[in-house]
Design an enzyme around this catalytic site. Structure first.
Site, short mmCIF file in Angstrom:
data_model
loop_
_atom_site.label_atom_id
_atom_site.label_comp_id
_atom_site.label_asym_id
_atom_site.label_seq_id
_atom_site.Cartn_x
_atom_site.Cartn_y
_atom_site.Cartn_z
N ASP A 1 -4.63 -12.71 -9.49
CA ASP A 1 -3.74 -12.15 -8.45
C ASP A 1 -3.66 -13.15 -7.31
O ASP A 1 -4.41 -14.14 -7.28
CB ASP A 1 -4.29 -10.79 -7.95
CG ASP A 1 -3.37 -10.12 -6.94
OD1 ASP A 1 -2.14 -10.24 -7.06
OD2 ASP A 1 -3.88 -9.48 -5.99
N SER A 2 -2.78 -12.88 -6.36
CA SER A 2 -2.70 -13.73 -5.17
C SER A 2 -3.91 -13.51 -4.26
O SER A 2 -4.29 -14.38 -3.49
CB SER A 2 -1.43 -13.40 -4.40
OG SER A 2 -1.45 -12.02 -4.04
N CYS B 1 -1.02 -8.64 -11.06
CA CYS B 1 -0.12 -8.80 -9.92
C CYS B 1 1.29 -8.49 -10.40
O CYS B 1 1.79 -9.12 -11.34
CB CYS B 1 -0.20 -10.25 -9.43
SG CYS B 1 1.02 -10.67 -8.18
N GLU C 1 -5.94 -6.09 2.16
CA GLU C 1 -6.84 -7.24 2.34
C GLU C 1 -7.82 -6.93 3.48
O GLU C 1 -9.02 -7.17 3.36
CB GLU C 1 -6.04 -8.51 2.66
CG GLU C 1 -5.17 -9.02 1.50
CD GLU C 1 -5.93 -9.88 0.48
OE1 GLU C 1 -6.96 -10.47 0.83
OE2 GLU C 1 -5.49 -9.93 -0.69
N CYS D 1 2.54 -2.68 -6.58
CA CYS D 1 1.84 -3.87 -6.11
C CYS D 1 0.37 -3.53 -6.28
O CYS D 1 -0.06 -2.44 -5.87
CB CYS D 1 2.14 -4.14 -4.63
SG CYS D 1 1.05 -5.39 -3.92
N THR D 2 -0.39 -4.43 -6.90
CA THR D 2 -1.78 -4.08 -7.21
C THR D 2 -2.65 -3.92 -5.97
O THR D 2 -3.74 -3.35 -6.04
CB THR D 2 -2.38 -5.13 -8.16
OG1 THR D 2 -2.24 -6.43 -7.58
CG2 THR D 2 -1.70 -5.09 -9.52
N HIS D 3 -2.17 -4.41 -4.82
CA HIS D 3 -2.91 -4.17 -3.58
C HIS D 3 -2.87 -2.69 -3.17
O HIS D 3 -3.77 -2.21 -2.48
CB HIS D 3 -2.33 -5.00 -2.43
CG HIS D 3 -2.81 -6.43 -2.41
ND1 HIS D 3 -2.36 -7.37 -3.30
CD2 HIS D 3 -3.68 -7.06 -1.59
CE1 HIS D 3 -2.95 -8.54 -3.02
NE2 HIS D 3 -3.75 -8.37 -1.99
N1 DGL Z 1 -0.90 -8.02 -5.52
C1 DGL Z 1 0.37 -8.58 -5.69
C2 DGL Z 1 1.33 -7.69 -6.44
O1 DGL Z 1 0.91 -6.89 -7.24
C3 DGL Z 1 1.04 -9.38 -4.61
C4 DGL Z 1 0.66 -9.31 -3.18
C5 DGL Z 1 1.20 -10.50 -2.40
O2 DGL Z 1 0.61 -11.58 -2.55
O3 DGL Z 1 2.21 -10.37 -1.70
O4 DGL Z 1 2.52 -7.80 -6.32
#
Ligand code: DGL
Length: 285
Positions: A27-28, A91, A169, A205-207
């Site tokens: 992931d990022s 991600c 985060e 979004c996985t976040h």
């Molecule tokens: N966690 C990521 C996703 O699922 C991206 C978050 C990001 O870097 O903007 O899209």
């Protein structure tokens, strides 16, 4: 002519048969931990390398061209270094833009993370569903296709929020959280025409599953507590188990590795959370 190995030569190590070969999560940032968690629950002996592209974070505000140029090359380097049995792009932004390019570049199975529009459409009673993702994800044709295929009779609203990525985060770094961020993100869907009937929100979004508690609190406060949030973590865990087939796992899994693509001051405050997720070792690319 036939060739055979002399006794002092060993056959090349086949990552697919080696019990120590890890599953690589990518992931990022910390978002992919929401994918790692259900996978670990299902496959407790799985050796793990969790890669966070700090040097490229955030992905959601980048262009398609930037993501497409960055992700396959980076995954290629990670696969060379760790020889994983399976790679999981944990991600949505990277998956909806670069999944087929990554699959073409790697010679191991690749699992992508795509918005859970299908289960949302299957269960929505009001036929109004929301897709909450990054700005890059919600504008992808991939999302149009999922909406057309699975939610043709639904109104599919979309909203992108970079602030919610930062909130997740910050939460994992143990920092104080601004409750307005979750409320504003949710209102970004609810205030669209038809949004008052929303009953399912896809966390695309996985976040975002990492801040589901904050999103639920915001929904209650807005008076939208009938909204159910969905994401694809359990399905991805089952997919990893399926693709792994009968390749053995180690008797005792080694401590998980968190790999960052650059050293930065945000890593130190993340360490307690990384340890909770079974990633006590830190590597830098
Ligand atoms: N966690 C990521 C996703 O699922 C991206 C978050 C990001 O870097 O903007 O899209």
């Amino acid at each position: 002519m036939t060739t055979s190995l002399s006794p002092d030569q060993s056959a090349p190590k086949d990552a697919h048969a080696d019990p120590a070969a890890p599953v690589l999560f990518f992931d990022s940032g910390v978002g992919g931990l929401s994918i790692l968690e259900p996978a670990r629950r299902l496959l407790p002996a799985m050796p793990v390398v969790y890669a966070a592209d700090r040097a490229g974070f955030p992905y959601g505000t980048k262009s398609e061209a930037e993501i497409a140029a960055r992700v396959p090359a980076l995954l290629g380097r990670l696969v060379e270094r760790y020889r994983p049995r399976i790679a999981v792009i944990a991600c949505n932004t990277a998956s909806t833009i670069a999944l087929s390019a990554v699959r073409a570049a790697l010679d191991i199975p690749v699992v992508g993370t795509v918005p859970a529009i299908k289960p949302a459409a299957l269960s929505s009673k009001t036929r109004v569903i929301g897709v909450l993702g990054t700005e890059a994800t919600v504008r992808q044709p991939y999302v149009d296709r999922l909406a057309a295929e699975h939610g043709a009779d639904c109104l599919v609203l979309r909203h992108g929020s970079a602030a919610l990525v930062s909130l997740a985060e910050a939460k994992l770094r143990g920092q104080p959280l601004d409750p307005d961020v979750a409320r504003t993100a949710l209102l970004g869907l609810i205030e669209q025409p038809g949004g008052d009937r929303l009953d399912r929100v896809v966390l695309a979004c996985t976040h975002f599953p990492l801040v589901e508690e904050e999103l639920r609190a915001a929904a209650r406060e807005i008076g939208a507590d009938s909204i159910q949030f969905l994401h694809g973590g359990d399905g991805i865990a089952r997919r990893i188990a399926f693709l792994n087939g009968d390749h053995p796992w180690p008797d005792t899994p080694p401590p998980g590795i968190a790999l960052f693509t650059r050293m930065d001051p945000d890593i130190e405050p993340l360490k307690p959370a990384l340890t909770r997720y079974g990633l006590p070792r830190i590597d830098i690319l």
